[in-house]
Design an enzyme around this catalytic site. Structure first.
Site, short mmCIF file in Angstrom:
data_model
loop_
_atom_site.label_atom_id
_atom_site.label_comp_id
_atom_site.label_asym_id
_atom_site.label_seq_id
_atom_site.Cartn_x
_atom_site.Cartn_y
_atom_site.Cartn_z
N HIS A 26 8.42 -10.05 15.27
CA HIS A 26 8.61 -8.38 15.21
C HIS A 26 10.10 -8.13 15.82
CE1 HIS A 26 8.35 -4.29 16.20
NE2 HIS A 26 7.04 -4.16 15.79
N GLU A 81 -2.12 -4.67 13.66
CA GLU A 81 -1.09 -5.67 13.94
C GLU A 81 -1.66 -6.29 15.25
OE1 GLU A 81 2.99 -4.33 15.97
OE2 GLU A 81 3.35 -4.93 13.67
N PHE A 127 0.67 -1.12 0.15
CA PHE A 127 0.17 -0.10 -0.13
C PHE A 127 0.78 1.15 -0.10
CE2 PHE A 127 -4.38 -1.64 0.89
CZ PHE A 127 -4.10 -2.89 1.02
N ALA A 128 0.74 1.97 -0.87
CA ALA A 128 1.18 3.22 -0.96
C ALA A 128 0.49 4.49 -1.17
CB ALA A 128 2.41 3.30 -2.33
N ASP A 186 15.36 -3.69 11.37
CA ASP A 186 15.28 -2.02 11.50
C ASP A 186 16.83 -1.89 12.09
OD1 ASP A 186 13.57 0.57 12.80
OD2 ASP A 186 15.73 0.59 12.06
N TYR A 246 3.19 8.10 1.42
CA TYR A 246 4.00 6.92 1.31
C TYR A 246 4.37 6.48 -0.34
CZ TYR A 246 3.90 5.76 6.13
OH TYR A 246 4.15 6.01 7.83
N ASP A 248 4.77 -4.08 4.39
CA ASP A 248 4.67 -2.41 4.45
C ASP A 248 5.61 -1.88 3.22
OD1 ASP A 248 4.98 -1.87 8.13
OD2 ASP A 248 3.31 -2.43 6.93
N VAL A 249 5.44 -0.86 2.87
CA VAL A 249 5.91 -0.08 1.70
C VAL A 249 7.23 0.72 2.20
CG1 VAL A 249 4.81 2.12 1.60
CG2 VAL A 249 5.69 1.07 -0.46
O1 48C Z 1 0.57 3.88 2.59
C1 48C Z 1 0.48 4.39 3.51
N1 48C Z 1 -0.14 5.74 3.76
C2 48C Z 1 0.04 6.26 5.21
O2 48C Z 1 -0.26 7.58 4.91
C3 48C Z 1 0.19 5.61 6.24
C4 48C Z 1 0.65 4.16 6.04
N2 48C Z 1 0.36 3.73 4.79
C5 48C Z 1 0.69 2.05 4.44
O3 48C Z 1 0.39 1.41 5.88
C6 48C Z 1 2.27 2.00 4.05
O4 48C Z 1 2.21 0.63 3.56
C7 48C Z 1 2.73 1.71 5.57
O5 48C Z 1 4.10 0.69 5.15
C8 48C Z 1 1.85 1.00 6.26
C9 48C Z 1 1.87 1.01 7.89
N3 48C Z 1 3.03 0.71 8.28
C10 48C Z 1 3.79 2.03 8.92
O6 48C Z 1 3.37 2.95 8.63
C11 48C Z 1 5.27 1.69 9.43
N4 48C Z 1 5.96 0.52 8.64
C12 48C Z 1 4.93 1.08 10.76
#
Ligand code: 48C
Length: 291
Positions: free
Chosen positions: A171, A241, A59-60, A264, A64, A149-150
């Site tokens: 984790h 989570e 998810f982007a 990390d 992100y 996660d992205v």
């Molecule tokens: O794509 C988004 N946009 C955002 O504004 C917030 C979260 N995300 C997606 O959710 C990304 O794929 C992130 O990787 C994931 C939530 N994970 C994180 O924010 C950190 N890796 C903890």
């Protein structure tokens, strides 16, 4: 008659196991995947013969999107190399998806989804989106799903050794902790509640997967629990989570990925970490998260 490939490699040893520094098998006989505990060539050949396609969901959304280029470029170098891969990219801004040169057998599928004001909401909605598309689309296109996660980059091989009916990932911040100190949801009012005397490991929300059917069941259940919590005016301490961890207590994963698969570097580099395959990309939360 096809000439069988010769099976030439060091024979496994009953005594002196390859790793005596880490747990390699759970009490329910699920393997924990550490470097040195498996023969990649054997596994890779098995999967090549099955001609498997793997879906990688990411998810982007909103800012992100900036992580996507490095994510995809490093995935091309290290993720399921030599196998068919569908990158399922969920985003609210399809036109900003970067063009990345893909190797043979790999394709990008962009899925437009809505954004939400709160990053917690965006993160949780992944369960809803993955369950919906698993039933509507992924079941017809791929055998396995890997959901990550992205804000990450691949740094070493991540291959078919991770695949199983249902898998979770340790984790990195809790591998040496007791279950009482896991950050499970501890309020009985939440569907994600786990009592202090239950639970096996603390799993990361940023890397799970399995067959499409198993991932569908997991994401559907987690989404239903999230919706129920919302109706009751509660949000689990670590969003989806927390629900993932609850699910894995009562539906044991058939394989567990070690710290190699989600690390990390801010956490240092313990001896047991022989490979750092998938790494968090440092980000300025404030600048990115709620844009
Ligand atoms: O794509 C988004 N946009 C955002 O504004 C917030 C979260 N995300 C997606 O959710 C990304 O794929 C992130 O990787 C994931 C939530 N994970 C994180 O924010 C950190 N890796 C903890």
């Amino acid at each position: 008659m096809c000439r069988k490939k010769r099976m030439i490699y060091k024979n496994p040893q009953v005594l002196n196991p390859p790793r005596n520094d880490v747990l390699m098998m759970t009490p329910w006989f699920a393997p924990i995947v550490w470097e040195g505990t498996y023969n990649f060539e054997i596994l890779n050949e098995q999967f090549r013969q099955r001609n498997v396609t793997t879906g990688l969901t990411v998810f982007a959304i909103k800012k992100y999107i900036v992580f996507l280029k490095q994510f995809l470029e490093t995935a091309e170098t290290y993720f399921m190399v030599g196998h068919k891969v569908n990158y399922y990219i969920f985003t609210d801004r399809p036109q900003e998806v970067p063009s990345v040169a893909l190797k043979e057998g790999r394709k990008i599928v962009v899925l437009q989804v809505q954004n939400y004001p709160r990053w917690q909401e965006i993160s949780m909605r992944r369960m809803e989106m993955i369950s919906h598309f698993s039933q509507q689309q992924f079941i017809n296109e791929v055998s396995y799903l890997v959901c990550v996660d992205v804000d990450m980059r691949f740094n070493d091989q991540v291959g078919v050794e991770i695949l199983s009916n249902l898998f979770g990932t340790l984790h990195p911040a809790f591998y040496a902790a007791e279950r009482q100190s896991f950050t499970y949801e501890r309020r009985p009012a939440s569907r994600a509640y786990v009592p202090h005397d239950e639970g096996d490991f603390y799993y990361a929300g940023g890397f799970f997967g399995g067959t499409v059917k198993e991932v569908y069941k997991l994401t559907k259940k987690c989404n239903e629990a999230i919706i129920m919590d919302k109706k009751n005016g509660i949000e689990a301490i670590w969003q989806e989570e927390s629900h993932l961890n609850k699910y894995f207590v009562y539906h044991k994963p058939t394989k567990i990925l070690s710290l190699e698969y989600l690390w990390d570097d801010n956490l240092g580099g313990p001896e047991i970490l022989r490979k750092r395959r998938f790494l968090a990309v440092s980000k300025n939360h404030a600048a990115i998260r709620n844009k």
